[in-house]
Design an enzyme around this catalytic site. Sequence first.
Site, PDB file in Angstrom:
ATOM      1  N   HIS A 247       7.045  -0.046  18.839  1.00 18.31           N
ATOM      2  CA  HIS A 247       8.269  -0.246  19.624  1.00 18.31           C
ATOM      3  C   HIS A 247       8.463   0.988  20.503  1.00 18.31           C
ATOM      4  O   HIS A 247       8.324   2.114  20.034  1.00 18.31           O
ATOM      5  CB  HIS A 247       9.445  -0.426  18.656  1.00 18.31           C
ATOM      6  CG  HIS A 247      10.695  -0.938  19.299  1.00 18.31           C
ATOM      7  ND1 HIS A 247      10.733  -2.099  20.042  1.00 18.31           N
ATOM      8  CD2 HIS A 247      11.964  -0.454  19.309  1.00 18.31           C
ATOM      9  CE1 HIS A 247      11.981  -2.302  20.479  1.00 18.31           C
ATOM     10  NE2 HIS A 247      12.735  -1.315  20.054  1.00 18.31           N
TER      11      HIS A 247
ATOM     12  N   LYS B 150      17.678 -11.788  16.120  1.00 18.73           N
ATOM     13  CA  LYS B 150      18.392 -10.995  15.109  1.00 18.73           C
ATOM     14  C   LYS B 150      19.886 -10.927  15.454  1.00 18.73           C
ATOM     15  O   LYS B 150      20.286 -11.185  16.593  1.00 18.73           O
ATOM     16  CB  LYS B 150      17.800  -9.591  15.029  1.00 18.73           C
ATOM     17  CG  LYS B 150      17.909  -8.788  16.331  1.00 18.73           C
ATOM     18  CD  LYS B 150      17.075  -7.516  16.271  1.00 18.73           C
ATOM     19  CE  LYS B 150      17.160  -6.743  17.575  1.00 18.73           C
ATOM     20  NZ  LYS B 150      16.188  -5.632  17.614  1.00 18.73           N
TER      21      LYS B 150
ATOM     22  N   TYR C 147      52.388  -2.236  20.789  1.00 15.56           N
ATOM     23  CA  TYR C 147      52.517  -1.093  19.869  1.00 15.56           C
ATOM     24  C   TYR C 147      52.612   0.232  20.618  1.00 15.56           C
ATOM     25  O   TYR C 147      51.890   0.448  21.601  1.00 15.56           O
ATOM     26  CB  TYR C 147      51.291  -1.017  18.955  1.00 15.56           C
ATOM     27  CG  TYR C 147      51.284  -2.068  17.858  1.00 15.56           C
ATOM     28  CD1 TYR C 147      52.270  -2.076  16.871  1.00 15.56           C
ATOM     29  CD2 TYR C 147      50.283  -3.028  17.805  1.00 15.56           C
ATOM     30  CE1 TYR C 147      52.250  -3.030  15.859  1.00 15.56           C
ATOM     31  CE2 TYR C 147      50.255  -3.978  16.795  1.00 15.56           C
ATOM     32  CZ  TYR C 147      51.241  -3.977  15.826  1.00 15.56           C
ATOM     33  OH  TYR C 147      51.222  -4.909  14.833  1.00 15.56           O
TER      34      TYR C 147
ATOM     35  N   ARG D 200       8.041  -9.388  22.563  1.00 14.98           N
ATOM     36  CA  ARG D 200       9.195  -9.650  21.692  1.00 14.98           C
ATOM     37  C   ARG D 200      10.436  -9.648  22.582  1.00 14.98           C
ATOM     38  O   ARG D 200      10.970  -8.597  22.918  1.00 14.98           O
ATOM     39  CB  ARG D 200       9.311  -8.578  20.599  1.00 14.98           C
ATOM     40  CG  ARG D 200       8.079  -8.482  19.697  1.00 14.98           C
ATOM     41  CD  ARG D 200       8.309  -7.523  18.522  1.00 14.98           C
ATOM     42  NE  ARG D 200       8.674  -6.175  18.925  1.00 14.98           N
ATOM     43  CZ  ARG D 200       7.813  -5.199  19.184  1.00 14.98           C
ATOM     44  NH1 ARG D 200       6.505  -5.391  19.094  1.00 14.98           N
ATOM     45  NH2 ARG D 200       8.244  -4.004  19.528  1.00 14.98           N
TER      46      ARG D 200
ATOM     47  N   ARG E  36      11.240   5.721  13.858  1.00 17.62           N
ATOM     48  CA  ARG E  36      12.108   4.852  13.057  1.00 17.62           C
ATOM     49  C   ARG E  36      11.347   4.332  11.841  1.00 17.62           C
ATOM     50  O   ARG E  36      11.584   4.771  10.729  1.00 17.62           O
ATOM     51  CB  ARG E  36      12.606   3.713  13.952  1.00 17.62           C
ATOM     52  CG  ARG E  36      13.772   2.957  13.429  1.00 17.62           C
ATOM     53  CD  ARG E  36      14.481   2.139  14.492  1.00 17.62           C
ATOM     54  NE  ARG E  36      13.700   1.051  15.047  1.00 17.62           N
ATOM     55  CZ  ARG E  36      14.168   0.165  15.938  1.00 17.62           C
ATOM     56  NH1 ARG E  36      15.401   0.270  16.373  1.00 17.62           N
ATOM     57  NH2 ARG E  36      13.408  -0.799  16.404  1.00 17.62           N
TER      58      ARG E  36
ATOM     59  N   CYS F 215      46.231  -5.480  20.231  1.00 21.32           N
ATOM     60  CA  CYS F 215      46.565  -5.641  18.810  1.00 21.32           C
ATOM     61  C   CYS F 215      45.361  -6.246  18.071  1.00 21.32           C
ATOM     62  O   CYS F 215      44.342  -6.547  18.672  1.00 21.32           O
ATOM     63  CB  CYS F 215      47.770  -6.558  18.649  1.00 21.32           C
ATOM     64  SG  CYS F 215      49.160  -6.156  19.724  1.00 21.32           S
ATOM     65  N   MET F 216      45.519  -6.438  16.778  1.00 24.12           N
ATOM     66  CA  MET F 216      44.408  -6.989  15.989  1.00 24.12           C
ATOM     67  C   MET F 216      44.038  -8.401  16.452  1.00 24.12           C
ATOM     68  O   MET F 216      42.855  -8.747  16.514  1.00 24.12           O
ATOM     69  CB  MET F 216      44.777  -7.012  14.506  1.00 24.12           C
ATOM     70  CG  MET F 216      43.608  -7.424  13.618  1.00 24.12           C
ATOM     71  SD  MET F 216      44.043  -7.596  11.891  1.00 24.12           S
ATOM     72  CE  MET F 216      44.239  -5.900  11.388  1.00 24.12           C
ATOM     73  N   ASP F 217      45.035  -9.186  16.798  1.00 23.54           N
ATOM     74  CA  ASP F 217      44.801 -10.603  17.085  1.00 23.54           C
ATOM     75  C   ASP F 217      45.272 -11.056  18.455  1.00 23.54           C
ATOM     76  O   ASP F 217      45.089 -12.211  18.808  1.00 23.54           O
ATOM     77  CB  ASP F 217      45.533 -11.465  16.038  1.00 23.54           C
ATOM     78  CG  ASP F 217      45.441 -10.869  14.659  1.00 23.54           C
ATOM     79  OD1 ASP F 217      44.312 -10.795  14.155  1.00 23.54           O
ATOM     80  OD2 ASP F 217      46.471 -10.430  14.114  1.00 23.54           O
TER      81      ASP F 217
HETATM   82  C1  LIG Z   1      15.445  -5.727  18.763  1.00 22.69           C
HETATM   83  C2  LIG Z   1      13.997  -5.512  18.905  1.00 22.69           C
HETATM   84  C3  LIG Z   1      13.289  -6.059  19.983  1.00 22.69           C
HETATM   85  C4  LIG Z   1      13.963  -6.741  21.147  1.00 22.69           C
HETATM   86  O1  LIG Z   1      14.319  -5.753  22.088  1.00 22.69           O
HETATM   87  P1  LIG Z   1      15.024  -6.127  23.465  1.00 22.69           P
HETATM   88  O2  LIG Z   1      15.164  -4.830  24.153  1.00 22.69           O
HETATM   89  O3  LIG Z   1      16.331  -6.721  23.111  1.00 22.69           O
HETATM   90  O4  LIG Z   1      14.131  -7.090  24.167  1.00 22.69           O
HETATM   91  C5  LIG Z   1      11.919  -5.924  19.984  1.00 22.69           C
HETATM   92  N1  LIG Z   1      11.270  -5.264  18.998  1.00 22.69           N
HETATM   93  C6  LIG Z   1      11.929  -4.701  17.966  1.00 22.69           C
HETATM   94  C7  LIG Z   1      11.153  -3.985  16.922  1.00 22.69           C
HETATM   95  C8  LIG Z   1      13.302  -4.795  17.890  1.00 22.69           C
HETATM   96  O5  LIG Z   1      13.949  -4.222  16.871  1.00 22.69           O
END
Ligand SMILES: *Cc1c(COP(=O)(O)O)cnc(C)c1O
Length: 393
Positions: A166, A40, A266, A220, A136, A312-314
Amino acid sequence: MGNSFYRDTWAEIDLDAIYSNVKSMKNHIGENTQLIAVVKANAYGHGDAEVAKTALEAGAEMLAVAFLDEAVVLREAGFEVPILVMGASRPADVKIAIDQRIILTAPSLEWLTEAEKNIQKGILSVHLKIDTGMGRLGVRTEDELLQAFKFAEEKPNVKIEGIFTHFATADELDTAYFNKQYDVFAAMAQKAADYDGVMIHCGNSATGLRFPEKLVHAVRLGISMYGLSPSMEIKPELPYELKEAFSLHSRLVHVKKISKGDKVSYGATYTAEKDEWIGTIPIGYADGWVRRLKESEVLIDGERMPIVGRICMDQCMIKLTSFKETGTKVTLIGRQKEECISVDEVAERLETINYEVPCTITLRVPRMFLKNKSIIEVRNSLFCGVKNLTDRP
Ligand SMILES: *Cc1c(COP(=O)(O)O)cnc(C)c1O
């Protein structure tokens, strides 16, 4: 065009590190547990397609992203493996998911009911999310879980292929809350196990690293695929070495000597205490090198030197220990000789977690992908869609 850039600021992504981190987790969890590579947010800022490809080569079986858009991009890039969208999608968008064979997360029975109404043809595959304490997304009771399975049984066009939860504290040494969540999940998973072929998964990186026996069917893997520890407190007790994949570099574009009392940037907040060499690098807060990083350090010729004055920005300015040529490489994150500025060091300065650092480096910074220490690909997202600059009127 997407493989060139005209400003000397870039991120390097060490694909060998990604490969090694995936392999290490594979070995750690054993061959009966699958590995879902979490890519992601453009693979936590590293580059989604390149990381996904490397993770699959190293043995990952599946990909996961947060949003449907991210999954569509991966399908467009030619990835054929199962892709799970872990966030909530609009029930109205199930057609896209079905067309592209993308697995959506069902966060509630209500969502599943709405989604089913939008199916015109094909079968919608979902993983049902269980909220065991993260607060969540997900169903919170066994009753809702069973109702969801019953619903899917009655609807031939809806298939619950998996369930997952999770953990909120898998990266903390105190395991009380983790165990509480795990027990709730285990009870729910028991109910789901009555249904054939349901993939059960609960672990992020921290869970995979610390409790591989608790993963059930899959891990995951996110942050630790990128070589970063899920938290500082578990860093001393990691089961294997993580290899950091992300580094950030620039070059001096201007070098000058200023005199005692001269000001920089700045607000004229920095005043030279004596005659000093000042170098300018072309990276700023619009690249994610945020203003909070003023007074942080960079590496030049293996030596630490401070950023002076406001970012700065850049651009930003560096106080050099001695004269350096224009074009000299500057490392903001990464290694030079014996010195290293880690993602964790930058995170600490920002009073945030390492996750946020590579994610915050914006798409204006091209990504260079390295294998065997040589560049195999460059991606400059700014030039996406720009076919040939020289053809322009
Ligand atoms: C982002 C995410 C993960 C990965 O988590 P890490 O701590 O980066 O390994 C696993 N499960 C869900 C639902 C997530 O949103």
